[in-house]
Design an enzyme around this catalytic site. Structure first.
Site, PDB file in Angstrom:
ATOM      1  N   LYS A   1     -12.159  -0.712   1.194  1.00 49.42           N
ATOM      2  CA  LYS A   1     -11.435   0.117   0.228  1.00 49.42           C
ATOM      3  C   LYS A   1     -12.266   0.245  -1.045  1.00 49.42           C
ATOM      4  CE  LYS A   1      -7.193  -0.443   2.647  1.00 49.42           C
ATOM      5  NZ  LYS A   1      -6.265  -1.441   3.150  1.00 49.42           N
TER       6      LYS A   1
ATOM      7  N   HIS B   1      -5.622  -4.016  -1.176  1.00 48.19           N
ATOM      8  CA  HIS B   1      -5.578  -2.951  -2.187  1.00 48.19           C
ATOM      9  C   HIS B   1      -5.764  -3.477  -3.608  1.00 48.19           C
ATOM     10  CE1 HIS B   1      -4.657   0.721   0.076  1.00 48.19           C
ATOM     11  NE2 HIS B   1      -4.053  -0.084   0.926  1.00 48.19           N
TER      12      HIS B   1
ATOM     13  N   SER C   1       0.801  -1.226   0.000  1.00 51.91           N
ATOM     14  CA  SER C   1       0.000   0.000   0.000  1.00 51.91           C
ATOM     15  C   SER C   1       0.830   1.271   0.000  1.00 51.91           C
ATOM     16  CB  SER C   1      -0.938  -0.010   1.198  1.00 51.91           C
ATOM     17  OG  SER C   1      -0.197  -0.089   2.395  1.00 51.91           O
TER      18      SER C   1
HETATM   19  C1  LIG Z   1      -6.052  -1.677   4.610  1.00 48.57           C
HETATM   20  C2  LIG Z   1      -5.437  -2.985   4.792  1.00 48.57           C
HETATM   21  C3  LIG Z   1      -5.902  -3.883   5.754  1.00 48.57           C
HETATM   22  C4  LIG Z   1      -6.981  -3.488   6.725  1.00 48.57           C
HETATM   23  O1  LIG Z   1      -8.230  -3.456   6.119  1.00 48.57           O
HETATM   24  P1  LIG Z   1      -9.450  -2.838   6.949  1.00 48.57           P
HETATM   25  O2  LIG Z   1     -10.637  -3.426   6.297  1.00 48.57           O
HETATM   26  O3  LIG Z   1      -9.359  -1.360   6.818  1.00 48.57           O
HETATM   27  O4  LIG Z   1      -9.271  -3.293   8.355  1.00 48.57           O
HETATM   28  C5  LIG Z   1      -5.325  -5.119   5.835  1.00 48.57           C
HETATM   29  N1  LIG Z   1      -4.318  -5.480   5.021  1.00 48.57           N
HETATM   30  C6  LIG Z   1      -3.833  -4.651   4.094  1.00 48.57           C
HETATM   31  C7  LIG Z   1      -2.729  -5.102   3.209  1.00 48.57           C
HETATM   32  C8  LIG Z   1      -4.364  -3.372   3.952  1.00 48.57           C
HETATM   33  O5  LIG Z   1      -3.877  -2.537   3.040  1.00 48.57           O
END
Ligand SMILES: *Cc1c(COP(=O)(O)O)cnc(C)c1O
Length: 393
Positions: free
Chosen positions: A240, A209, A181
């Site tokens: 996301k 992502h 990310s």
């Molecule tokens: C954003 C993210 C998470 C967390 O996701 P949420 O639904 O916001 O808890 C987990 N792993 C990765 C790789 C992320 O980028």
């Protein structure tokens, strides 16, 4: 005068001095291409709202309708108060969408990782983990009490070396982020999968992502590489691109069944709420119906990256709509972000410990919600601020 919390005040003062203290903006509008902050509309390049679904009329209508039919809260954990129809429907739809055998949902992507990793490995077992894996993977690994062997970032040869060098183990698990990310690069999942098969090691990818971004119509990284049925566990998020909040695990039926028995955040924390679930089902409907939003996201990102490079900005190794604008030291990145904000563009600076020291950046999150005019507005602001601060000439 000393107090029990004086050390915290000192730590916070230290963060402020180093330019590493997070200032959190208050948004007085829905999360969309433009957001209202401090009484003014600002162009939003911070959110993970890749497809612009967070404020979509269809998702809002689905959530409102579901509230009328099922209420708001799930009441308790699913194993005790019973699971509600919409949760089961969402899991079925996600499994179909992702062409996986089965799917289970969690409150978030973070809890999906905390559930999955300790359910698969424990004391005496070993995890091979990319050194830049997300914090929720790192925490899931710690909770599992398995030995963690880190391999160099996306380096399949190093992964192989680490596997060869690790001889004392019970079960083994390889874990990688799908899309990283902070840099926007993609894990070489095809090569990692080949190694996992060669050594007969369980493989897990966290595609937070990549969900709704990679693959045909946003079906994710497994679809992107055509690895259906070969990646044991695919963790994802509904927070996301899907525009809501929640986590998921897609994969083999047996693993999903096991997580319903042994995934601790499933057993000991209440489920996603009804409006969240209903809105997520509508996201799946929209992605099933059309690839238009995913295509617009990639077209926007391509244009933004091309223009930024032409202006002379360093946008790192990205292969996705995440664009890191590399600036070096944290104070410069913070100043850059502040100046953009004054110009009406909301794009966050990210520094240590989220990224290594000396690699501070502005992270630009592209979205299908942005219009061509929005992108031009943002690019103009980057050009002005970049010249003013001597980042570009
Ligand atoms: C954003 C993210 C998470 C967390 O996701 P949420 O639904 O916001 O808890 C987990 N792993 C990765 C790789 C992320 O980028």
């Amino acid at each position: 005068m000393s107090s029990k919390t004086a050390w915290i005040d000192q730590e916070i003062a230290g963060l402020k001095q180093a330019g590493l203290f997070n200032v959190i903006r208050t948004i007085d509008s829905p999360m969309d291409a433009w957001v209202e902050i401090d009484g003014r509309q600002r162009l939003n390049f911070c959110a993970n709202n890749y497809l612009g679904l967070a404020n979509h009329p269809r998702l809002k209508a689905a959530a409102q309708k579901a509230i009328d039919a099922f209420g708001v809260g799930p009441g308790a954990v699913r194993t005790i108060a019973g699971t509600m129809g919409p949760h089961i429907e969402l899991e079925k739809r996600l499994a179909q969408f992702k062409k996986a055998e089965a799917c289970i949902t969690f409150q978030s992507g973070f809890t999906a990782n905390l559930a999955t990793i300790p359910a698969l490995v424990g004391k005496g077992d070993v995890i091979f983990s990319d050194e830049l894996n997300h914090a929720s993977i790192i925490d899931g690994c710690r909770l599992s009490r398995a030995q963690v062997v880190r391999y160099a970032h996306t380096d399949v040869d190093d992964l192989r070396r680490q596997i060869e060098a690790t001889t004392a183990y019970g079960r083994r698990l390889i874990i990688t982020d799908g899309v990283f990310s902070m840099d926007g690069d993609i894990a070489p999942l095809d090569k990692i999968c080949a190694v996992a098969e060669e050594y007969d090691i369980l493989l897990m990818v966290d595609d937070a992502h990549g969900e709704g971004v990679l693959g045909e119509g946003g079906r994710g990284i497994v679809d992107h590489f055509g690895l259906h049925g070969r990646v044991d566990v695919e963790v994802g998020t509904l927070s996301k691109a899907f525009g809501v909040v929640g986590g998921l695990v897609a994969g083999k039926q047996s693993i999903v069944d096991w997580l319903r028995q042994r995934g601790r955040p499933f057993l000991f924390s209440s489920a996603m709420t009804i409006p969240d679930v209903a809105a997520c089902i509508e996201s799946v409907n929209m992605l099933d119906e059309s690839t238009e939003l995913v295509e617009r996201l990639w077209a926007n990102a391509a244009l933004f990256k091309k223009e930024m490079k032409t202006m002379g900005f360093d946008t790192g190794q990205t292969a996705t709509p995440i664009v890191p604008v590399m600036l070096g030291e944290a104070p410069l990145a913070q100043q850059f972000s502040r100046r953009l904000f004054e110009e009406g563009v909301f794009a966050m600076s990210i520094g240590y410990p989220t990224v290594p020291r000396g690699k501070a950046r502005i992270r630009v999150m592209n979205s299908a919600a942005h219009s061509q005019a929005d992108l031009e507005t943002a690019l103009d602001a980057f050009a002005r601020v970049g010249k003013e601060l001597g980042v570009i000439t």
